[in-house]
Design a protein around this motif. Structure first.
Motif, PDB file in Angstrom:
ATOM      1  N   ARG A 119       0.806  -1.217   0.000  1.00  0.00           N
ATOM      2  CA  ARG A 119       0.000   0.000   0.000  1.00  0.00           C
ATOM      3  C   ARG A 119       0.838   1.266   0.000  1.00  0.00           C
ATOM      4  N   ASN A 120       2.171   1.105   0.053  1.00  0.00           N
ATOM      5  CA  ASN A 120       3.052   2.276   0.036  1.00  0.00           C
ATOM      6  C   ASN A 120       4.023   2.272  -1.139  1.00  0.00           C
ATOM      7  N   ILE A 121       3.808   1.367  -2.095  1.00  0.00           N
ATOM      8  CA  ILE A 121       4.677   1.378  -3.279  1.00  0.00           C
ATOM      9  C   ILE A 121       4.481   2.699  -4.017  1.00  0.00           C
ATOM     10  N   ARG A 122       5.563   3.387  -4.260  1.00  0.00           N
ATOM     11  CA  ARG A 122       5.480   4.738  -4.813  1.00  0.00           C
ATOM     12  C   ARG A 122       5.037   4.736  -6.273  1.00  0.00           C
ATOM     13  N   LEU A 123       3.983   5.482  -6.556  1.00  0.00           N
ATOM     14  CA  LEU A 123       3.500   5.650  -7.921  1.00  0.00           C
ATOM     15  C   LEU A 123       3.779   7.053  -8.459  1.00  0.00           C
ATOM     16  N   TRP A 124       4.128   7.983  -7.581  1.00  0.00           N
ATOM     17  CA  TRP A 124       4.364   9.355  -8.009  1.00  0.00           C
ATOM     18  C   TRP A 124       5.861   9.642  -8.013  1.00  0.00           C
ATOM     19  N   ASP A 125       6.430   9.635  -9.217  1.00  0.00           N
ATOM     20  CA  ASP A 125       7.848   9.904  -9.403  1.00  0.00           C
ATOM     21  C   ASP A 125       8.097  11.397  -9.162  1.00  0.00           C
ATOM     22  N   PRO A 126       9.039  11.741  -8.283  1.00  0.00           N
ATOM     23  CA  PRO A 126       9.301  13.165  -8.022  1.00  0.00           C
ATOM     24  C   PRO A 126       9.690  13.957  -9.268  1.00  0.00           C
ATOM     25  N   ASN A 127      10.221  13.267 -10.282  1.00  0.00           N
ATOM     26  CA  ASN A 127      10.604  13.969 -11.513  1.00  0.00           C
ATOM     27  C   ASN A 127       9.407  14.597 -12.208  1.00  0.00           C
ATOM     28  N   PHE A 128       8.204  14.047 -12.006  1.00  0.00           N
ATOM     29  CA  PHE A 128       7.013  14.549 -12.689  1.00  0.00           C
ATOM     30  C   PHE A 128       5.988  15.132 -11.726  1.00  0.00           C
ATOM     31  N   TYR A 143       1.520  33.611  -8.433  1.00  0.00           N
ATOM     32  CA  TYR A 143       2.569  34.059  -7.525  1.00  0.00           C
ATOM     33  C   TYR A 143       2.874  33.018  -6.447  1.00  0.00           C
ATOM     34  N   TYR A 144       2.327  31.817  -6.588  1.00  0.00           N
ATOM     35  CA  TYR A 144       2.724  30.681  -5.762  1.00  0.00           C
ATOM     36  C   TYR A 144       3.413  29.649  -6.644  1.00  0.00           C
ATOM     37  N   GLN A 145       4.273  28.844  -6.049  1.00  0.00           N
ATOM     38  CA  GLN A 145       4.923  27.783  -6.796  1.00  0.00           C
ATOM     39  C   GLN A 145       5.384  26.680  -5.844  1.00  0.00           C
ATOM     40  N   PHE A 146       5.613  25.510  -6.426  1.00  0.00           N
ATOM     41  CA  PHE A 146       6.207  24.390  -5.697  1.00  0.00           C
ATOM     42  C   PHE A 146       7.599  24.171  -6.273  1.00  0.00           C
ATOM     43  N   ASN A 147       8.617  24.391  -5.461  1.00  0.00           N
ATOM     44  CA  ASN A 147       9.994  24.266  -5.946  1.00  0.00           C
ATOM     45  C   ASN A 147      10.456  22.827  -6.017  1.00  0.00           C
ATOM     46  N   ASP A 148       9.910  21.985  -5.167  1.00  0.00           N
ATOM     47  CA  ASP A 148      10.419  20.623  -5.084  1.00  0.00           C
ATOM     48  C   ASP A 148       9.378  19.762  -4.374  1.00  0.00           C
ATOM     49  N   VAL A 149       9.360  18.485  -4.729  1.00  0.00           N
ATOM     50  CA  VAL A 149       8.478  17.526  -4.060  1.00  0.00           C
ATOM     51  C   VAL A 149       9.360  16.503  -3.349  1.00  0.00           C
ATOM     52  N   ASP A 150       9.090  16.266  -2.086  1.00  0.00           N
ATOM     53  CA  ASP A 150       9.956  15.419  -1.266  1.00  0.00           C
ATOM     54  C   ASP A 150       9.185  14.247  -0.679  1.00  0.00           C
ATOM     55  N   ALA A 170      33.711  -6.528  -7.786  1.00  0.00           N
ATOM     56  CA  ALA A 170      33.308  -5.146  -7.518  1.00  0.00           C
ATOM     57  C   ALA A 170      31.951  -4.866  -8.142  1.00  0.00           C
ATOM     58  N   TRP A 171      31.262  -3.862  -7.589  1.00  0.00           N
ATOM     59  CA  TRP A 171      29.929  -3.498  -8.074  1.00  0.00           C
ATOM     60  C   TRP A 171      29.936  -2.067  -8.600  1.00  0.00           C
ATOM     61  N   ASN A 172      28.986  -1.797  -9.434  1.00  0.00           N
ATOM     62  CA  ASN A 172      28.640  -0.442  -9.821  1.00  0.00           C
ATOM     63  C   ASN A 172      27.201  -0.168  -9.418  1.00  0.00           C
ATOM     64  N   VAL A 173      26.914   1.080  -9.106  1.00  0.00           N
ATOM     65  CA  VAL A 173      25.511   1.462  -8.967  1.00  0.00           C
ATOM     66  C   VAL A 173      24.817   1.180 -10.298  1.00  0.00           C
ATOM     67  N   ALA A 174      23.617   0.614 -10.231  1.00  0.00           N
ATOM     68  CA  ALA A 174      22.918   0.193 -11.449  1.00  0.00           C
ATOM     69  C   ALA A 174      22.693   1.373 -12.396  1.00  0.00           C
ATOM     70  N   PRO A 175      22.839   1.135 -13.700  1.00  0.00           N
ATOM     71  CA  PRO A 175      22.561   2.205 -14.672  1.00  0.00           C
ATOM     72  C   PRO A 175      21.098   2.602 -14.654  1.00  0.00           C
ATOM     73  N   ASP A 176      20.855   3.856 -14.969  1.00  0.00           N
ATOM     74  CA  ASP A 176      19.493   4.359 -15.063  1.00  0.00           C
ATOM     75  C   ASP A 176      18.864   3.839 -16.347  1.00  0.00           C
ATOM     76  N   PRO A 177      17.746   3.129 -16.254  1.00  0.00           N
ATOM     77  CA  PRO A 177      17.118   2.607 -17.474  1.00  0.00           C
ATOM     78  C   PRO A 177      16.404   3.671 -18.280  1.00  0.00           C
ATOM     79  N   GLY A 178      16.402   4.906 -17.808  1.00  0.00           N
ATOM     80  CA  GLY A 178      15.779   5.992 -18.566  1.00  0.00           C
ATOM     81  C   GLY A 178      14.394   6.317 -18.052  1.00  0.00           C
ATOM     82  N   THR A 179      14.143   7.601 -17.879  1.00  0.00           N
ATOM     83  CA  THR A 179      12.818   8.068 -17.491  1.00  0.00           C
ATOM     84  C   THR A 179      12.453   9.225 -18.413  1.00  0.00           C
ATOM     85  N   GLY A 180      11.249   9.714 -18.266  1.00  0.00           N
ATOM     86  CA  GLY A 180      10.841  10.863 -19.059  1.00  0.00           C
ATOM     87  C   GLY A 180      10.056  10.462 -20.284  1.00  0.00           C
ATOM     88  N   ASP A 181      10.092  11.322 -21.313  1.00  0.00           N
ATOM     89  CA  ASP A 181       9.348  11.061 -22.531  1.00  0.00           C
ATOM     90  C   ASP A 181       9.780   9.751 -23.158  1.00  0.00           C
TER      91      ASP A 181
END
Length: 965
Positions: A369-378, A392-399, A696-707
């Motif tokens: 019930r807490n799996i995130r569906l809202w990506d902060p990027n969007f 004259y109001y804005q949201f600078n960031d979503v946390d 040794a490990w690497n942080v996983a590559p980003d599979p791509g987000t966005g359009d």
């Protein structure tokens, strides 16, 4: 010969212009002093207002004392030697044919030589003193050095010291060596010039005695002093070798200890010999002995200091680097893990299996019930469109954060509604509007990360202006926030706009009172604004609020700390409180590797060179009053302890942090980025394993987000000494989940790993790492390693399998019609039981400037199987037969899962609803209600999409009936 009468005469205008030059110069100097004085004065008023005047006095006072102390030392050294050159000048020495410069000097200076010496000494002393002011931090740490309780691993003369010596004392000693050498060198050069001008040095080839014995003695002493300072420098260089970066790892390696360190010892001895020979030269004629000493020193520097170490590295170390460097690699591993907080990472085997069942989902329903569906990027764009209310109001960031909602711990996306001065109404950007009326933001929004309406919008538990919902806000005004660069004047005759149709006067007590003409003048000069002096709106009770950007604000008070790139708001006791993570760092931890900061955002305080870091301080800023509290959270950090000794009134003990605030602390993203980047190599604790890097490990590559079709890009700033990786890595993300070692779901940050190789874009998952954030386990780092005999798909593989699924491809084709843009959210890999699922939200953004991303589909992956549904529960049900409840409207709430079927509407009904929504949008636009306009347009487009879907379904049903017939 030119006659005096032939020279051009200055007219009266030329004379007046020349006379004006001092006046103009004086005015410029006066403005410079006023500007600097107003800044210093208003800064002092700021520190006084926030209650940290002792910090201001400590920093400014230390800078002043350093300038004064080093300036006086340099003045005494230079002026004393220049006076000595005058006393050692010969009584009479006739000028030769090569002494034209001396003749001109004597004619020009005449009897003013003493004044000239004084001016030269003062000017150089000011420069020398100013160069020391920037060393105030190193000086304060030098004076308040603390013990780390760990000794450097080297044995021998002057080694075996506590790490605190290298972190606290050595940086200032390195500066001192460079400053002393420069000071003595400048003094020697200027003394030699003075001797030449005074006749003690002759350059003429025919001169019998080019340097008088007195001058030779004087210069010999100065050159001996230079040699002694150089010897002191070599002594400091012996300690600095523990930072060497010339070997396979940082720290003193084989060549450093077997070749470079003996070379430094030899050069130190050579410097002492050279100093002795310069002293001997005082009573000898000529410069033979010093010349031999200096020549020998130069040869030793090149041969012993350069050629021999290079030969040792090439011929002895490189052919057998593993065995030669083994003990030094071990030292580097131990030091790096200790310096970067990786020593106590708990490493466990993850007993992975790929047979996850619906029973497992039910057993972990608090996670589902807490799996995130809202990506902060969007999400920021969606929040902005639905809840900004006014331009004259804005949201600078979503946390990401967590709150108790309906009695359950729930992961949420939260953002403060802040002031957007650039969005003031057209024609309404006067000084009064910008600084007296539109002074603050208002309220905040909170939406569960898992919840969505049937239209694909967030479900706000806290929303609107004035704010309604939970968590409850009783003081919604936001005077301090992110990206607030301008100042505000409050408690004026002009009411401050709260919300449309509502106004107030500031009652927070923040800001500096404009209670006198001197204060108003100082602020008018600081901000370059005459209205602060002449405006009738300002009263003696008015207050100037500045340093409103929260990061800039805390930096002003504590510039010696470094700050995380992502401050976040917390709603506590009806107030909005900002939390910022602050770090102590050092680049002087012996043998530790410089941190890889290639994944840190541009605006982070950790974009720099360092090899030691601790998240020792948590800072809170009240969004209404601006009050700052610096909680010293890591009581074991010697650097933070030193600063608490330097500024005893600055820090508050972490035990005084309210429990309600502690429940909202997050393990910081920037620190976790650095630790995971380094842990990929430094989880290997055996030198041979580290050297081969096969595991040794690497942080996983980003599979791509966005359009759809977009590739990830690396936007972080280059860091000196760090090679920028071509592959963009996944960002860590916060999850509310229960791992095998957890008793219940915990809020933690997670990062997946893949094997390190030249091409890791399609590698399997090797491990994942988490950092705990809940109070009882805060700061605990855990790494879970996948079984070596199983292939677990990594993020890029999962993304590829999702993309190639026919149902996903069909949904993308359908949703991408009519110019709509499909936006793929981040893939969230989530440990569940002893298995792993991956969830990717799919958003659709219609055409138009007012459109925003809306959640349309959710893709779920497990063990190579892919399902796509209108809701998360729908997709989970397709994979597992049933699923526990989620927070989405339209998701079934029974264990049978699936989407609750709503009565279908005809295409005509949907088109009629769309037309009604468009009509309402036109009305809102005419009334200037931009938020209402955006909302109605969104509803209309949603109805049009539903109509299109219904039409396709009707056509499919008709075709099916025809085929059956």
């Amino acid at each position: 010969m030119t006659n005096v009468t032939d020279l051009p005469r200055r007219g009266p205008r030329a004379g007046r212009r020349i006379a004006l030059l001092p006046i103009i110069a004086g005015l410029f100097l006066l403005w410079f002093l006023l500007r600097g004085g107003s800044n210093t004065f208003t800064d002092y008023l700021f520190f006084s207002e926030v209650g940290f005047t002792r910090v201001f006095r400590g920093i400014v006072g230390t800078q002043f004392l350093l300038v004064l102390g080093f300036g006086l030392v340099f003045f005494a050294l230079l002026w004393g030697n220049l006076v000595l050159t005058e006393r050692l000048a010969p009584g009479f020495r006739p000028l030769g044919p090569g002494d034209e410069i001396v003749a001109r000097y004597r004619d020009t200076v005449g009897d003013n030589a003493g004044r000239l010496r004084l001016v030269v000494a003062i000017l150089f002393s000011l420069i020398a003193g100013a160069s020391a002011s920037g060393e105030w931090q190193h000086w304060l740490l030098f004076r308040h050095a603390q013990s780390f309780g760990v000794k450097d691993p080297l044995k021998g003369w002057l080694f075996g010291r506590d790490v605190g010596f290298y972190v606290f004392r050595l940086p200032f000693l390195q500066f001192l060596v460079g400053w002393l050498f420069t000071a003595v060198l400048i003094t020697a050069v200027l003394s030699a010039v003075a001797h030449y001008l005074n006749g003690g040095i002759r350059l003429a080839p025919a001169a019998l005695d080019r340097v008088t014995p007195q001058v030779r003695a004087h210069l010999s002493v100065l050159f001996a002093a230079l040699a002694l300072v150089k010897a002191f420098g070599y002594l400091v260089q012996r300690w600095s070798i523990l930072y060497s970066g010339k070997g396979i790892v940082q720290g003193a390696t084989y060549t450093d200890l077997k070749a470079r360190l003996p070379a430094i010892n030899l050069l130190l001895f050579a410097s002492l010999v050279a100093a002795a020979l310069f002293f001997v030269n005082i009573r000898r004629r000529g410069w033979t002995y010093p010349a031999v000493a200096v020549s020998l020193w130069l040869v030793l520097s090149v041969v012993v200091g350069g050629i021999i170490p290079a030969a040792v590295q090439s011929l002895s170390v490189n052919p057998q680097e593993n065995s030669k460097e083994r003990p030094y690699i071990k030292r580097n591993i131990v030091a790096t893990r200790a310096a970067l907080g990786l020593t106590n990472v708990s490493i466990s085997q993850y007993q992975y299996n790929d047979n996850l069942t619906s029973d497992d989902l039910a057993a972990n329903q608090d996670t589902v019930r807490n799996i995130r569906l809202w990506d902060p990027n969007f999400t920021n764009d969606t929040f902005e469109s639905l809840q900004s209310q006014k331009s004259y109001y804005q949201f600078n960031d979503v946390d990401a954060d967590r709150y108790d909602i309906d009695g359950q711990k729930t992961q949420v996306m939260a953002s403060a509604r802040e002031l957007n001065s650039a969005g003031l109404p057209e024609g309404g950007r006067s000084w009064v509007n910008r600084h007296l009326q539109y002074t603050h933001g208002y309220g905040a929004v909170v939406a569960p990360a898992n919840a969505a309406t049937s239209e694909g919008n967030p479900v706000f538990t806290l929303k609107d202006v004035p704010p309604v919902g939970e968590p409850k806000i009783t003081q919604p005004r936001v005077y301090f926030g992110e990206n607030l660069s301008s100042y505000a004047v409050v408690n004026t005759k002009q009411p401050e706009l709260d919300a449309p149709g509502a106004a107030s006067h500031y009652e927070g007590g923040g800001g500096v009172a404009l209670s006198s003409f001197a204060r108003k003048l100082a602020f008018a000069i600081r901000f370059g604004e005459k209205n602060l002096l002449i405006s009738g709106q300002i009263t003696p009770k008015s207050r100037a609020i500045y340093y409103r950007d929260i990061t800039q604000r805390v930096k002003k008070v504590a510039p010696f700390l470094r700050y995380d790139s992502d401050p976040y708001p917390v709603i506590l006791d009806g107030k909005i409180i900002w939390i910022l993570d602050a770090y102590t760092t050092s680049s002087h931890y012996p043998y530790a590797q410089t941190a890889d900061t290639s994944r840190v955002p541009n605006n982070s305080g950790l974009v720099s060179n360092f090899n030691y870091v601790r998240n020792s301080v948590k800072v809170t800023v009240d969004a209404f009053t601006g009050k700052m509290t610096f909680y010293r959270f890591d009581t074991k950090d010697p650097v933070a302890l030193a600063y608490s000794k330097i500024f005893p009134k600055l820090f508050t003990d972490a035990s005084q942090m309210p429990d309600a605030l502690r429940a909202h602390l997050r393990y910081p993203e920037d620190l976790f980025r650095i630790q995971t980047s380094m842990f990929g190599r430094y989880h290997l604790t055996k030198p041979d394993d580290w050297f081969s890097a096969s595991d040794a490990w690497n942080v996983a590559p980003d599979p791509g987000t966005g359009d759809l079709g977009a590739s990830p890009t690396n936007t972080s700033v280059p860091t000196p000494g760090v090679t920028r990786q071509a592959v963009v890595r996944m960002e860590p993300y916060y999850v509310l989940t229960r791992l095998p070692t957890d008793q219940s779901a915990e809020f933690q940050i997670l990062q997946p790993f893949v094997p390190r190789s030249s091409n890791d874009s399609r590698k399997n998952l090797t491990a994942f790492m988490v950092a705990k954030s809940d109070p009882d386990s805060y700061g605990k780092l855990e790494a879970y390693v996948m079984p070596a005999d199983q292939n677990v798909a990594g993020p890029v593989v999962i993304a590829s399998e999702m993309q190639s699924d026919p149902a996903v491809a069909q949904a993308e084709t359908f949703l991408g019609q009519s110019g709509s843009r499909i936006k793929r959210g981040n893939i969230v890999m989530l440990p569940l039981g002893t298995s792993i699922i991956a969830v990717r939200p799919m958003y659709v953004q219609a055409e138009g400037d007012t459109a925003f991303p809306q959640l349309r589909k959710v893709i779920v992956w497990h063990a190579g199987d892919v399902a796509i549904g209108d809701t998360l529960q729908d997709a989970l049900t397709q994979l597992f037969g049933s699923a526990p409840p989620t927070q989405e409207e339209g998701a079934g709430n029974s264990q049978g899962g699936g989407q609750t079927q709503q009565p279908s509407q005809t295409v005509a009904d949907l088109l009629a609803k769309a037309q009604a929504a468009f009509d309402a949008a036109d009305k809102s636009l005419r009334e200037g209600d931009l938020a209402g306009y955006q909302q109605h347009v969104s509803e209309a487009r949603d109805d049009l999409n539903k109509a299109q879907q219904q039409q396709s379904a009707d056509q499919a049903a008709s075709s099916s009936k025809s085929t059956s017939a």
